[in-house]
Design a protein around this motif. Structure first.
Motif, PDB file in Angstrom:
ATOM      1  N   GLY A 347       0.790  -1.226   0.000  1.00  0.00           N
ATOM      2  CA  GLY A 347       0.000   0.000   0.000  1.00  0.00           C
ATOM      3  C   GLY A 347       0.817   1.269   0.000  1.00  0.00           C
ATOM      4  O   GLY A 347       0.389   2.272   0.576  1.00  0.00           O
ATOM      5  N   GLY A 348       1.951   1.277  -0.653  1.00  0.00           N
ATOM      6  CA  GLY A 348       2.811   2.462  -0.655  1.00  0.00           C
ATOM      7  C   GLY A 348       2.794   3.200  -1.979  1.00  0.00           C
ATOM      8  O   GLY A 348       2.638   2.596  -3.040  1.00  0.00           O
ATOM      9  N   PRO A 349       2.956   4.535  -1.948  1.00  0.00           N
ATOM     10  CA  PRO A 349       3.051   5.331  -3.181  1.00  0.00           C
ATOM     11  C   PRO A 349       4.463   5.237  -3.770  1.00  0.00           C
ATOM     12  O   PRO A 349       5.258   6.155  -3.666  1.00  0.00           O
ATOM     13  CB  PRO A 349       2.721   6.746  -2.701  1.00  0.00           C
ATOM     14  N   THR A 367      -6.076  -2.043  -6.101  1.00  0.00           N
ATOM     15  CA  THR A 367      -6.563  -1.174  -7.174  1.00  0.00           C
ATOM     16  C   THR A 367      -7.591  -0.173  -6.668  1.00  0.00           C
ATOM     17  O   THR A 367      -7.983   0.733  -7.409  1.00  0.00           O
ATOM     18  CB  THR A 367      -7.173  -2.013  -8.306  1.00  0.00           C
ATOM     19  N   ASP A 368      -8.048  -0.321  -5.421  1.00  0.00           N
ATOM     20  CA  ASP A 368      -8.996   0.618  -4.825  1.00  0.00           C
ATOM     21  C   ASP A 368      -8.344   1.406  -3.689  1.00  0.00           C
ATOM     22  O   ASP A 368      -9.031   1.930  -2.818  1.00  0.00           O
ATOM     23  CB  ASP A 368     -10.240  -0.118  -4.305  1.00  0.00           C
ATOM     24  N   ASP A 369      -7.011   1.507  -3.716  1.00  0.00           N
ATOM     25  CA  ASP A 369      -6.258   2.195  -2.665  1.00  0.00           C
ATOM     26  C   ASP A 369      -5.741   3.531  -3.188  1.00  0.00           C
ATOM     27  O   ASP A 369      -4.819   3.586  -4.007  1.00  0.00           O
ATOM     28  CB  ASP A 369      -5.091   1.312  -2.210  1.00  0.00           C
ATOM     29  N   LEU A 370      -6.325   4.622  -2.695  1.00  0.00           N
ATOM     30  CA  LEU A 370      -5.915   5.956  -3.135  1.00  0.00           C
ATOM     31  C   LEU A 370      -4.479   6.279  -2.740  1.00  0.00           C
ATOM     32  O   LEU A 370      -3.782   7.000  -3.452  1.00  0.00           O
ATOM     33  CB  LEU A 370      -6.853   7.018  -2.544  1.00  0.00           C
ATOM     34  N   VAL A 371      -4.024   5.770  -1.605  1.00  0.00           N
ATOM     35  CA  VAL A 371      -2.665   6.060  -1.156  1.00  0.00           C
ATOM     36  C   VAL A 371      -1.647   5.507  -2.153  1.00  0.00           C
ATOM     37  O   VAL A 371      -0.704   6.190  -2.547  1.00  0.00           O
ATOM     38  CB  VAL A 371      -2.420   5.490   0.250  1.00  0.00           C
ATOM     39  N   ALA A 372      -1.843   4.256  -2.574  1.00  0.00           N
ATOM     40  CA  ALA A 372      -0.939   3.676  -3.570  1.00  0.00           C
ATOM     41  C   ALA A 372      -1.019   4.447  -4.887  1.00  0.00           C
ATOM     42  O   ALA A 372      -0.008   4.665  -5.563  1.00  0.00           O
ATOM     43  CB  ALA A 372      -1.280   2.206  -3.782  1.00  0.00           C
ATOM     44  N   HIS A 405      -7.278   0.899   1.726  1.00  0.00           N
ATOM     45  CA  HIS A 405      -5.918   1.060   2.240  1.00  0.00           C
ATOM     46  C   HIS A 405      -5.724   0.367   3.587  1.00  0.00           C
ATOM     47  O   HIS A 405      -4.613   0.336   4.100  1.00  0.00           O
ATOM     48  CB  HIS A 405      -5.598   2.550   2.375  1.00  0.00           C
ATOM     49  N   ARG A 406      -6.776  -0.208   4.147  1.00  0.00           N
ATOM     50  CA  ARG A 406      -6.701  -0.791   5.484  1.00  0.00           C
ATOM     51  C   ARG A 406      -5.653  -1.907   5.535  1.00  0.00           C
ATOM     52  O   ARG A 406      -5.545  -2.725   4.626  1.00  0.00           O
ATOM     53  CB  ARG A 406      -8.054  -1.350   5.907  1.00  0.00           C
TER      54      ARG A 406
END
Length: 457
Positions: A347-349, A367-372, A405-406
């Motif tokens: 989960g990292g950018p 694919t539903d993680d805004l942070v990534a 992102h959990r």
């Protein structure tokens, strides 16, 4: 693959397709050589006798001679067909690579163009953007989570990040050809780093200090444990100071059979989202600095913990991080200051952080993680990329922002990874696990690191 878990050799699934095509072409080349060799051997046997010599031979011998001739003919056909299909597959693999590269360039150019247009039209688009943000804010918590967890929306954010630099340069009046030369389609300055750098510069003017002096405030010996046996075990060792407080870094040291000391470093995610917080290096300022490619407070804090643990530039080390910890770990590996032997992120950018191909890397992104997605396009195509739509079919509520992102969702993804039979992932897992194989745990310590210098006034 179970539960629809896409695994690739990089940012695009076609990378795996290309590897499979090349592998099949190599096997067909081997078949070509084997067929030619067998044909030559049978031809030599067949040439020992002539039809004249076989005239008075038994019928079985004559049939054997006919069978030899037919076998030689079939082997020749197999040789020619294998040779043709090997060539065809090699050409197809080259074609996939060319199309993939061209598509990435075309998409990048389109995003840059839209970014430039957005920058030029910013005065007209600003009211619309403000209205959209207001509209999202007015949604119920459940509807807002549903919207922000939509892979289409998350993908649009990822694309928007890549066009941010062009929008900024257009607003600054920089001509498009020069902007293209400076941007990610030219000299490699990514949209993320340019935009984050600009944001960091503005923040510095109003007191944000991304790379403060840090100190190890406390350290705690943890109970002994076996070396991590899988991705779930690895992610479970990442500290969680956001909900539990305390340490942000855990370091495990192992002594190998030859006496060499190796280390596993686990790095936590963001603790405080305030960019001006005092005392906490895992803040929003560090997120911005990691994105901009500058030295961040969290990166400096990890360096301090590693020094306290007695690790130096020559100590073989493997990093694991979640969220901001993932970006921090990627920046430390990218720096070249350490003997990095492996990197695992959740989960990292990390998309625009250039990682060395020599370091085995596994990147896990929902694919539903805004942070990534805020890391932009994933350009580390040599890494093993694992993706999953974590909230698919979920009943959304307002209990937690950005449920994609959990860490619980990433633990479930890690569980699927540990049981997935994919050869690419299995090879990466074996490489990561092999780092401490045969080693004896020397120490396992959690470190809490504080910011010494607060924000400037």
């Amino acid at each position: 693959m179970p539960d629809g878990l896409p695994i690739s050799g990089g940012g695009e699934t076609t990378s795996v397709i290309t590897d499979e095509l090349v592998g099949a072409a190599t096997q067909l080349e081997s078949l070509t050589r084997e067929s030619a060799s067998l044909r030559a051997e049978l031809g030599a046997i067949d040439g020992l006798l002539t039809w004249g010599e076989l005239r008075d031979a038994p019928a079985d011998a004559k049939r054997a001679e006919v069978d030899l001739d037919r076998a030689v003919m079939f082997l020749h056909q197999a040789e020619l067909q294998a040779q043709f299909f090997s060539w065809a597959l090699s050409q197809a693999a080259d074609g996939y690579s060319a199309v993939e590269f061209g598509a990435r360039r075309l998409l990048g150019g389109a995003i840059d163009g839209l970014g430039t247009l957005g920058g030029m039209l910013a005065p007209l688009l600003a009211p619309l953007a403000a209205t959209s943000v207001t509209g999202v804010a007015l949604l119920s918590p459940a509807d807002r989570n549903r919207l922000l967890s939509d892979p289409t929306v998350v993908g649009a954010v990822r694309a928007g990040v890549m066009g941010a630099d062009d929008a900024l340069m257009a607003r600054a009046g920089i001509p498009a050809p020069i902007a293209a030369l400076l941007g990610d389609q030219g000299l490699g300055l990514s949209g993320l780093s340019t935009a984050a750098g600009a944001l960091g510069a503005v923040g510095a003017l109003i007191g944000m200090r991304p790379a403060p002096d840090v100190r190890v405030a406390s350290q705690q010996a943890l109970p002994s444990a076996p070396a991590p046996s899988g991705f779930v075990d690895r992610l479970s060792r990442v500290p969680d100071p956001f909900t539990r407080g305390g340490p942000q870094v855990t370091i495990e040291k192992y002594e190998m059979p030859d006496g060499e000391i190796r280390a596993e470093v686990y790095i936590a995610g963001t603790v405080d989202f305030d960019p001006w917080v005092e005392g906490q290096p895992w803040d929003m300022a560090s997120n911005i600095a990691n994105a901009a490619g500058e030295s961040s407070g969290s990166a400096e804090a990890v360096r301090a913990a590693m020094r306290e643990a007695g690790l130096d530039a020559d100590t073989p080390v493997q990093f694991t991080g979640y969220s901001q910890g993932a970006a921090t770990a990627a920046r430390l590996v990218s720096s070249g200051d350490f003997d990095a032997r492996g990197l695992v992120t959740f989960g990292g950018p990390t998309g625009q952080i250039p990682l060395p191909e020599s370091v085995p890397t596994v990147l896990v992104e929902h694919t539903d993680d805004l942070v990534a997605a805020l890391g932009g396009r994933q350009d580390n195509t040599h890494a093993v990329l694992v993706q999953r739509y974590a909230t698919e079919g979920m009943e959304f509520d307002g209990s937690e922002l950005m449920p994609g992102h959990r860490v619980e969702g990433y633990l479930e993804t890690a569980r699927l990874m540990d049981s997935d039979p994919d050869a690419t992932l299995a090879g990466a897992a074996a490489s990561v696990a092999g780092f401490t194989e045969g080693g004896v745990l020397v120490s396992r310590t959690a470190y809490e690191i504080d910011r010494v210098s607060g924000p400037s006034s």
